[in-house]
Scaffold this motif. Structure first.
Motif, PDB file in Angstrom:
ATOM      1  N   ARG A   1      -0.394   1.772  -8.210  1.00 44.01           N
ATOM      2  CA  ARG A   1      -0.322   1.917  -6.755  1.00 44.01           C
ATOM      3  C   ARG A   1      -1.709   1.715  -6.157  1.00 44.01           C
ATOM      4  NH1 ARG A   1       1.001   7.213  -6.301  1.00 44.01           N
ATOM      5  NH2 ARG A   1      -1.127   7.842  -5.782  1.00 44.01           N
TER       6      ARG A   1
ATOM      7  N   GLU B   1       0.818  -1.218   0.000  1.00 45.71           N
ATOM      8  CA  GLU B   1       0.000   0.000   0.000  1.00 45.71           C
ATOM      9  C   GLU B   1       0.849   1.265   0.000  1.00 45.71           C
ATOM     10  OE1 GLU B   1      -3.321   2.146   2.911  1.00 45.71           O
ATOM     11  OE2 GLU B   1      -2.766   0.048   3.206  1.00 45.71           O
ATOM     12  N   GLY B   2       0.510   2.189  -0.920  1.00 44.00           N
ATOM     13  CA  GLY B   2       1.202   3.466  -0.981  1.00 44.00           C
ATOM     14  C   GLY B   2       2.482   3.465  -1.798  1.00 44.00           C
TER      15      GLY B   2
ATOM     16  N   ASP C   1      -4.247   2.792  -3.290  1.00 48.03           N
ATOM     17  CA  ASP C   1      -4.527   3.865  -2.342  1.00 48.03           C
ATOM     18  C   ASP C   1      -5.736   3.487  -1.501  1.00 48.03           C
ATOM     19  OD1 ASP C   1      -2.438   5.434  -3.141  1.00 48.03           O
ATOM     20  OD2 ASP C   1      -3.612   6.660  -4.524  1.00 48.03           O
TER      21      ASP C   1
END
Length: 244
Positions: free
Chosen positions: A223, A169-170, A225
């Protein structure tokens, strides 16, 4: 000899005898022995072989106390060795996702697969599912995705793709990393760096109005989010390595 002289000689003797005469003593009653703690009944055909002590303490809290987890483990081992030289010990570290809520010791019990903690978690998950939550639920432990409370028809590869992004994550993941990590040499449908975009588009289509949880980073990759309406269930499969 006068009577007065006789009294002067004998009186001290009578006084001494009165003082030194043995005084009967009463022996105190023995203190009642401490009652042994009640033992729980064991299932038939079983016998104790040891015990597990779950300690909820992260590195930051240990450092604040002026110690480390390794120091505590070694101190416990020395104590056990002194009390029971023949005892065998084994220690491992419990891992959990960063930011996991709840009490430290409960997180540890779940990470180390303590049976009652797992049973309670499964019950909580069932109750949560019964409430038919909205949004997206990415259930890592059961390899499925729920959208508005309904199970989404993700293929195995689509779930793997989403899971790979969720667990990082991120962080932006390059296309080359996705291909090399999720497909192996010889796979019939192994995509190239460009065709990975097709798989991402299919994944987003199944996410519907939540498609933007998988973001495109132009010229780099993708990615994940987190949104307020997205829940990640990590379950109890996080490995706990031998560290001590």
């Amino acid at each position: 000899m006068s009577n007065t002289a006789l009294l002067e000689r004998t009186a001290p003797v009578r006084h001494l005898r009165a003082v030194t005469a043995p005084v009967p003593t009463v022996s105190p009653e023995p203190a009642p022995a401490a009652e042994a703690p009640a033992q729980r009944a064991l299932p038939p055909g079983t016998a104790p072989r040891g015990f597990a002590l779950y300690v909820g303490l992260d590195e930051a809290k240990a450092a604040a106390a002026g110690v480390s987890l390794g120091t505590i483990v070694e101190a416990l081992r020395r104590t056990i060795s002194e009390l029971a030289p023949n005892a065998e010990t084994y220690a491992t570290v419990a891992l959990a996702p960063v930011g996991s809520g709840g009490r430290d010791v409960d997180v540890v019990r779940l990470a180390l697969h303590e049976p009652s903690a797992i049973a309670r978690t499964k019950q909580d998950e069932t109750e949560e599912e019964d409430r038919a939550p909205g949004g997206v639920v990415v259930d890592i432990s059961r390899k499925r995705v729920l959208i508005e409370g309904e199970s989404a028809a993700f293929t195995f590869k689509e779930f793997e793709l989403l899971q790979y992004l969720v667990l990082r994550e991120g962080r932006t993941i390059e296309r080359t990393e996705l291909v090399s990590s999720l497909w192996h040499a010889g796979d019939e449908e192994a995509p190239g760096e460009r065709t990975i975009d097709v798989h991402v588009r299919r994944l987003r289509a199944k996410l519907g109005r939540y498609e933007d949880i998988v973001r495109t980073v132009r010229g780099v990759g993708y990615r994940f989010d987190r949104h307020a309406d997205v829940v990640i269930r990590y379950g109890h499969g996080t490995p706990s390595p031998d560290r001590f």
